[in-house]
Design a protein around this motif. Structure first.
Motif, PDB file in Angstrom:
ATOM      1  N   LEU A   4       0.598  -1.358  -0.294  1.00 17.07           N
ATOM      2  CA  LEU A   4       0.283   0.465   0.031  1.00 17.07           C
ATOM      3  C   LEU A   4       0.543   1.287   0.111  1.00 17.07           C
ATOM      4  CD1 LEU A   4      -2.974  -1.273   2.225  1.00 17.07           C
ATOM      5  CD2 LEU A   4      -3.248  -1.174   0.249  1.00 17.07           C
ATOM      6  N   TRP A   5       1.574   1.320   0.664  1.00 15.41           N
ATOM      7  CA  TRP A   5       2.720   2.317   0.773  1.00 15.41           C
ATOM      8  C   TRP A   5       3.352   2.533  -1.401  1.00 15.41           C
ATOM      9  CZ3 TRP A   5       8.447   2.260   2.581  1.00 15.41           C
ATOM     10  CH2 TRP A   5       8.984   3.579   2.215  1.00 15.41           C
ATOM     11  N   ALA A   6       3.376   1.171  -1.544  1.00 16.08           N
ATOM     12  CA  ALA A   6       4.054   1.609  -2.980  1.00 16.08           C
ATOM     13  C   ALA A   6       3.201   1.720  -3.521  1.00 16.08           C
ATOM     14  CB  ALA A   6       4.554   0.281  -3.383  1.00 16.08           C
ATOM     15  N   GLU A   7       1.731   1.831  -3.563  1.00 17.42           N
ATOM     16  CA  GLU A   7       0.780   1.851  -3.848  1.00 17.42           C
ATOM     17  C   GLU A   7      -0.321   3.307  -4.212  1.00 17.42           C
ATOM     18  OE1 GLU A   7      -3.124  -0.346  -3.858  1.00 17.42           O
ATOM     19  OE2 GLU A   7      -1.821  -2.026  -4.780  1.00 17.42           O
ATOM     20  N   TRP A   8       0.763   3.731  -2.722  1.00 16.56           N
ATOM     21  CA  TRP A   8       0.947   5.296  -2.142  1.00 16.56           C
ATOM     22  C   TRP A   8       1.532   6.292  -3.324  1.00 16.56           C
ATOM     23  CZ3 TRP A   8       3.912   8.503  -0.006  1.00 16.56           C
ATOM     24  CH2 TRP A   8       3.791   9.997  -0.144  1.00 16.56           C
ATOM     25  N   GLN A   9       3.106   5.633  -3.534  1.00 20.27           N
ATOM     26  CA  GLN A   9       3.676   7.055  -4.418  1.00 20.27           C
ATOM     27  C   GLN A   9       3.681   6.382  -5.869  1.00 20.27           C
ATOM     28  OE1 GLN A   9       7.052   4.049  -3.005  1.00 20.27           O
ATOM     29  NE2 GLN A   9       7.820   5.605  -2.090  1.00 20.27           N
ATOM     30  N   ALA A  10       2.930   5.405  -6.000  1.00 17.64           N
ATOM     31  CA  ALA A  10       2.873   6.064  -7.533  1.00 17.64           C
ATOM     32  C   ALA A  10       1.389   7.075  -7.643  1.00 17.64           C
ATOM     33  CB  ALA A  10       2.364   4.793  -8.209  1.00 17.64           C
ATOM     34  N   ARG A  11       1.015   6.674  -6.826  1.00 16.87           N
ATOM     35  CA  ARG A  11      -0.301   7.596  -6.979  1.00 16.87           C
ATOM     36  C   ARG A  11      -0.904   9.338  -6.563  1.00 16.87           C
ATOM     37  NH1 ARG A  11      -6.506   6.223  -3.949  1.00 16.87           N
ATOM     38  NH2 ARG A  11      -5.956   3.803  -4.706  1.00 16.87           N
ATOM     39  N   ASN A  12       0.717   9.080  -6.295  1.00 14.28           N
ATOM     40  CA  ASN A  12       0.603  10.396  -5.705  1.00 14.28           C
ATOM     41  C   ASN A  12       2.421  10.961  -6.226  1.00 14.28           C
ATOM     42  OD1 ASN A  12      -1.469  11.388  -3.117  1.00 14.28           O
ATOM     43  ND2 ASN A  12      -0.811   8.993  -3.075  1.00 14.28           N
ATOM     44  N   PRO A  13       3.137  10.762  -7.667  1.00 12.12           N
ATOM     45  CA  PRO A  13       4.487  10.766  -7.132  1.00 12.12           C
ATOM     46  C   PRO A  13       5.229  12.261  -7.094  1.00 12.12           C
ATOM     47  CG  PRO A  13       2.687  11.588  -9.342  1.00 12.12           C
ATOM     48  CD  PRO A  13       2.150  11.131  -8.002  1.00 12.12           C
ATOM     49  N   LYS A  14       4.368  13.072  -6.841  1.00 14.24           N
ATOM     50  CA  LYS A  14       4.870  14.190  -6.270  1.00 14.24           C
ATOM     51  C   LYS A  14       5.584  14.462  -4.753  1.00 14.24           C
ATOM     52  CE  LYS A  14       3.900  17.436  -9.637  1.00 14.24           C
ATOM     53  NZ  LYS A  14       2.847  17.327 -10.179  1.00 14.24           N
ATOM     54  N   SER A  15       4.777  13.537  -4.223  1.00 14.91           N
ATOM     55  CA  SER A  15       4.339  13.541  -2.270  1.00 14.91           C
ATOM     56  C   SER A  15       5.989  12.449  -1.958  1.00 14.91           C
ATOM     57  CB  SER A  15       3.724  12.557  -2.002  1.00 14.91           C
ATOM     58  OG  SER A  15       2.655  13.699  -2.207  1.00 14.91           O
ATOM     59  N   LYS A  33      14.090  -1.773  -5.932  1.00 15.51           N
ATOM     60  CA  LYS A  33      15.720  -2.178  -5.756  1.00 15.51           C
ATOM     61  C   LYS A  33      15.302  -3.463  -5.378  1.00 15.51           C
ATOM     62  CE  LYS A  33      16.913   1.398  -3.573  1.00 15.51           C
ATOM     63  NZ  LYS A  33      17.786   2.159  -2.416  1.00 15.51           N
ATOM     64  N   PHE A  34      14.947  -4.022  -5.017  1.00 15.85           N
ATOM     65  CA  PHE A  34      14.526  -5.129  -3.685  1.00 15.85           C
ATOM     66  C   PHE A  34      14.011  -6.497  -4.714  1.00 15.85           C
ATOM     67  CE2 PHE A  34      14.720  -1.471  -1.227  1.00 15.85           C
ATOM     68  CZ  PHE A  34      16.733  -1.393  -0.552  1.00 15.85           C
ATOM     69  N   TYR A  35      13.130  -5.590  -4.729  1.00 14.43           N
ATOM     70  CA  TYR A  35      11.598  -6.514  -5.328  1.00 14.43           C
ATOM     71  C   TYR A  35      10.551  -6.205  -6.410  1.00 14.43           C
ATOM     72  CZ  TYR A  35       9.155  -4.196  -1.368  1.00 14.43           C
ATOM     73  OH  TYR A  35       8.902  -4.005   0.134  1.00 14.43           O
ATOM     74  N   THR A  36       9.347  -7.106  -7.086  1.00 18.96           N
ATOM     75  CA  THR A  36       8.386  -6.280  -7.359  1.00 18.96           C
ATOM     76  C   THR A  36       7.535  -6.830  -7.108  1.00 18.96           C
ATOM     77  OG1 THR A  36       8.589  -7.488  -9.492  1.00 18.96           O
ATOM     78  CG2 THR A  36       9.265  -5.533  -9.506  1.00 18.96           C
ATOM     79  N   PHE A  37       6.330  -6.694  -6.934  1.00 16.20           N
ATOM     80  CA  PHE A  37       4.386  -7.620  -6.566  1.00 16.20           C
ATOM     81  C   PHE A  37       3.905  -8.089  -8.300  1.00 16.20           C
ATOM     82  CE2 PHE A  37       5.270  -3.879  -3.332  1.00 16.20           C
ATOM     83  CZ  PHE A  37       5.415  -4.515  -2.598  1.00 16.20           C
ATOM     84  N   ASP A  38       3.230  -8.541  -7.827  1.00 12.63           N
ATOM     85  CA  ASP A  38       2.725  -9.483  -9.038  1.00 12.63           C
ATOM     86  C   ASP A  38       1.885  -8.681  -9.808  1.00 12.63           C
ATOM     87  OD1 ASP A  38       1.226  -9.189  -7.422  1.00 12.63           O
ATOM     88  OD2 ASP A  38       0.213 -10.970  -6.700  1.00 12.63           O
ATOM     89  N   THR A  39       1.182  -7.410  -9.622  1.00 15.66           N
ATOM     90  CA  THR A  39       0.751  -6.744 -10.023  1.00 15.66           C
ATOM     91  C   THR A  39       1.386  -5.477 -10.803  1.00 15.66           C
ATOM     92  OG1 THR A  39       0.760  -5.008  -7.486  1.00 15.66           O
ATOM     93  CG2 THR A  39      -1.322  -6.577  -7.783  1.00 15.66           C
ATOM     94  N   GLU A  40       2.608  -5.512 -10.905  1.00 15.86           N
ATOM     95  CA  GLU A  40       2.955  -4.485 -11.499  1.00 15.86           C
ATOM     96  C   GLU A  40       4.650  -5.228 -12.412  1.00 15.86           C
ATOM     97  OE1 GLU A  40       5.440  -2.170  -8.444  1.00 15.86           O
ATOM     98  OE2 GLU A  40       6.134  -3.400  -7.674  1.00 15.86           O
ATOM     99  N   PRO A  41       4.433  -4.375 -13.654  1.00 18.15           N
ATOM    100  CA  PRO A  41       5.874  -5.028 -14.717  1.00 18.15           C
ATOM    101  C   PRO A  41       7.283  -5.388 -13.483  1.00 18.15           C
ATOM    102  CG  PRO A  41       5.436  -2.989 -14.905  1.00 18.15           C
ATOM    103  CD  PRO A  41       3.993  -3.353 -13.568  1.00 18.15           C
ATOM    104  N   PRO A  42       8.049  -5.890 -14.345  1.00 18.23           N
ATOM    105  CA  PRO A  42       9.458  -6.413 -13.425  1.00 18.23           C
ATOM    106  C   PRO A  42       9.955  -5.517 -13.255  1.00 18.23           C
ATOM    107  CG  PRO A  42       9.166  -7.330 -15.626  1.00 18.23           C
ATOM    108  CD  PRO A  42       8.018  -7.132 -15.223  1.00 18.23           C
ATOM    109  N   ALA A  43      10.079  -5.504 -12.488  1.00 15.61           N
ATOM    110  CA  ALA A  43      11.981  -4.391 -12.151  1.00 15.61           C
ATOM    111  C   ALA A  43      12.672  -4.298 -13.641  1.00 15.61           C
ATOM    112  CB  ALA A  43      12.979  -5.160 -11.232  1.00 15.61           C
ATOM    113  N   ALA A  44      13.176  -2.826 -14.666  1.00 13.57           N
ATOM    114  CA  ALA A  44      13.347  -2.636 -15.018  1.00 13.57           C
ATOM    115  C   ALA A  44      14.914  -3.076 -16.023  1.00 13.57           C
ATOM    116  CB  ALA A  44      13.862  -1.323 -14.851  1.00 13.57           C
ATOM    117  N   SER A  45      15.905  -3.992 -14.703  1.00 14.57           N
ATOM    118  CA  SER A  45      16.964  -4.587 -15.589  1.00 14.57           C
ATOM    119  C   SER A  45      16.423  -6.335 -15.669  1.00 14.57           C
ATOM    120  CB  SER A  45      17.820  -5.155 -14.014  1.00 14.57           C
ATOM    121  OG  SER A  45      17.069  -5.062 -12.892  1.00 14.57           O
TER     122      SER A  45
END
Ligand code: CU
Length: 281
Positions: free
Chosen positions: A222-233, A267-279
């Motif tokens: 939910l913290w990650a989702e908050w960051q995605a929703r509030n990119p300027k915060s 940098k450490f992991y992704t969630f099954d609801t998002e694309p894999p990390a860039a690398s």
């Protein structure tokens, strides 16, 4: 790279592997050290004094780091394992597959709260509660007893729409996203889930129940989702706050990691609801 999956989507084999890794950490003594660490911070974090793990802005980065350390311990046992998350807005009853005997086992019996089914029941012989706040050495739960309802999606959405990460006085009285997610204020998200599960989960030794990790993995999501929703915060406070971990301050007990280091989970992991990390693309 590690992908954290919704527990409801795990295959029987993934459930077996996760459960086996938990039992091995318990057997080799590593598990209880995590319980001890968590309880030490619960006891030490206060609204008017030094606060790091709870009731403060660093609640989220502290638990992110704590979960990363735990997940690394699991992966030492079985590199294929990652921490699942429990979305308690969708799996919101004691009849969820989460609580089945092939995974975490269900609620406790009425008489003493003892969990009687599954790999973590006392009778199964592999899950003694050693770091405890009372004499009882068996895992206890009382699903839905301390509070009737888990938080809803609408309650979560309202908190995710709060644009300010945290506010003075940076404790359990604060307005803003962090304290509403932690649950000291408002509809009460994270704290309420601990109470809903009951037993050890409602105490400072809450990591005695393996659901602790899945609950916190979802709070972390939910913290990650908050960051995605509030990119300027971003994380607050920035600097110079007594008793509180500022963006660039190191956090105990590790003393080599700051909230700034923890902001990007990818940098450490992704969630099954998002694309894999860039690398990995
Ligand atoms: Cu918690």
């Amino acid at each position: 790279m590690t992908v954290r999956k919704n527990q409801a989507a795990l295959t029987p084999e993934e459930k077996r592997a996760f459960t086996a890794a938990l039992l091995e950490l318990k057997r080799n003594g590593s598990y209880d050290r995590f319980v001890t660490t968590h309880n030490g911070f619960i006891m030490g974090d206060t609204d008017s004094g030094d606060r790091v793990g709870h009731r403060s802005p660093s609640f989220l980065p502290w638990h992110r780091r704590f979960l990363l350390e735990f997940e690394a311990a699991l992966q030492k046992v079985d590199p294929a394992v990652s921490l699942p998350y429990w979305d308690w807005t969708t799996d919101r009853t004691a009849r969820s597959s989460l609580w089945a005997a092939d995974f975490l086992g269900g609620t406790g019996r009425a008489r003493d709260g003892q969990v009687l089914e599954g790999p973590f029941s006392y009778a199964a012989g592999k899950w003694n509660i050693n770091v405890r706040v009372d004499g009882r050495a068996y895992l206890r739960r009382a699903l839905g007893t301390g509070v009737a309802e888990l938080p809803t999606k609408a309650e979560v959405d309202a908190v995710l729409s709060m644009p300010v990460y945290d506010m003075a006085p940076w404790n359990s009285a604060s307005n803003g996203f962090r304290n509403h997610l932690e649950g000291w204020r408002g509809a009460n998200l994270h704290n309420r889930v601990h109470v809903w599960v009951g037993g050890q989960m409602a105490t400072g030794v809450s990591p005695n129940d393996p659901v602790f990790w899945m609950h916190h993995a979802f709070v972390d999501k939910l913290w990650a989702e908050w960051q995605a929703r509030n990119p300027k915060s971003t994380y607050l406070p920035a600097a110079g706050t007594p008793n509180v971990v500022d963006l660039g301050d190191t956090m105990r007990p590790w003393n080599d990691v700051t909230p700034a280091d923890m902001l990007d989970h990818r940098k450490f992991y992704t969630f099954d609801t998002e694309p894999p990390a860039a690398s990995q693309r």
